[in-house]
Design an enzyme around this catalytic site. Structure first.
Site, PDB file in Angstrom:
ATOM      1  N   CYS A   1      41.474  77.403  27.580  1.00  0.00           N
ATOM      2  CA  CYS A   1      41.593  78.824  27.908  1.00  0.00           C
ATOM      3  C   CYS A   1      40.749  79.079  29.157  1.00  0.00           C
ATOM      4  O   CYS A   1      40.267  78.139  29.788  1.00  0.00           O
ATOM      5  CB  CYS A   1      41.166  79.704  26.741  1.00  0.00           C
ATOM      6  SG  CYS A   1      39.496  79.391  26.135  1.00  0.00           S
ATOM      7  N   THR A   2      40.562  80.323  29.536  1.00  0.00           N
ATOM      8  CA  THR A   2      39.919  80.646  30.814  1.00  0.00           C
ATOM      9  C   THR A   2      38.483  80.148  30.914  1.00  0.00           C
ATOM     10  O   THR A   2      38.135  79.388  31.815  1.00  0.00           O
ATOM     11  CB  THR A   2      39.958  82.162  31.063  1.00  0.00           C
ATOM     12  OG1 THR A   2      41.293  82.625  30.953  1.00  0.00           O
ATOM     13  CG2 THR A   2      39.410  82.499  32.442  1.00  0.00           C
TER      14      THR A   2
END
Length: 328
Positions: A184-185
């Site tokens: 994810c980010t």
């Protein structure tokens, strides 16, 4: 242009006593030093992105590191030429990451301090990307994936992160017996999601430590095998990751041409994030569908003060009319 602004991305799962008061005190401090950004505080921890000049961000990092239990909090730092936020928000929430387990009648929420996937360094994650026997899952929202993703990563058929557990259960037979790595980010969502997969019975679950943001800054991998840009939840919208052989993977919502410019649909009740050029935004009244283009509260129409005659003219140019049946 000088890059004299720093953007800090961070999170930490740690018990916070009296989290609501903590959030109020935190907001007061941030405002006192002129910091801008968005921070979530919950009983389970803190998650934020903030921006300011060097002195301001240094004061903030020193302050956070002085708080009990946050001495080792990891700040991921970007240098930019402009502020990433216009205002300062600190909000108390029940969770810093809502996986939706209880919403969908699944088991109780995950505590990453007790259960989470194995951390992978950028080098180890790159090796996983190249391993044909490893399944790589993107755990972000659909519009984040569409702007950029790791080469070969699976895009779950979901609109948002909270739908991921149900999708995994529906597709369990595809990768139950394989090694699975997620990303994810910045890492905060993967902490919970990978932990949930471990609890579901997956035997070999890994996560990209520090997320895409760290992968792009790693001096060894330099973001290689990432295609497109990384979506971020601030004024920048998109940032570079691959510093070896960057590509564009985003496609214009209307004509499919390469595009990395996001806008929100003009219909406030839809608000879908769509990739589109300025030309097509004008042409299609920033509406992702006919229904949204002719919606009486279309924000593009009101912002540009278009008359009904002008709206009819633009619709006619794309073969539509005000009174045609909606096609969504």
């Amino acid at each position: 242009m000088a890059k004299d602004i720093r953007v800090l991305l961070y999170y930490l799962y740690t018990p916070i006593e009296n989290a609501e008061q903590f959030a109020a005190d935190h907001l007061a401090f941030c405002k006192s030093i002129g910091l801008k950004g968005r921070i979530l505080v919950a009983d389970e921890g803190i998650n934020g992105t903030v921006s300011g000049d060097y002195e301001t961000t240094q004061k903030y990092m020193d302050y956070v590191h002085s708080l009990p239990g946050m001495e080792e909090l990891w700040f991921k730092i970007d240098e930019e030429s402009e502020q990433a936020f216009k205002k300062m928000f600190v909000r108390y929430k029940k969770e810093i990451v809502h996986l939706g387990l209880e919403d969908n009648d699944f088991d109780n929420d995950i505590n990453p301090l007790e259960t989470t996937g194995a951390y992978l360094s950028p080098k180890e994650f790159k090796e996983a990307l190249l391993d044909k026997d490893t399944v790589v899952l993107d755990t972000r929202n659909d519009y984040e994936y569409d702007l950029g993703h790791f080469r070969g990563a699976i895009r779950p058929d979901i609109r948002n992160f909270r739908e991921x557990p149900q999708w995994v259960r529906d597709n369990k037979e595809k990768f139950m017996d394989k090694r699975v790595v997620v990303y994810c980010t910045g890492g905060v969502r993967c902490e919970k999601f990978s932990g949930w997969m471990v609890r579901e019975g997956y035997k070999d679950v890994g996560q990209l430590h520090g997320g895409i943001a760290t992968y792009g800054k790693d001096p060894e991998v330099q973001g290689e095998l990432w295609d497109g840009k990384m979506y971020v939840f601030d004024e920048r919208i998109a940032v570079d990751v691959n510093h070896v052989n960057p590509t564009i993977v985003g496609k214009d919502w209307f004509d499919g041409t390469p595009c990395e410019r996001y806008v929100n649909c003009g219909n406030p009740f839809c608000n879908r994030r769509i990739l589109t050029s300025e030309e097509n935004e004008d042409k299609y009244l920033r509406g992702c569908s006919h229904e949204c283009r002719v919606h009486p509260r279309n924000r593009y129409v009101s912002k540009n003060e278009l008359t009904q005659a002008e709206v009819i003219e633009r619709l006619a140019a794309i073969g539509e009319s005000l009174d045609q049946a909606a096609t969504v």
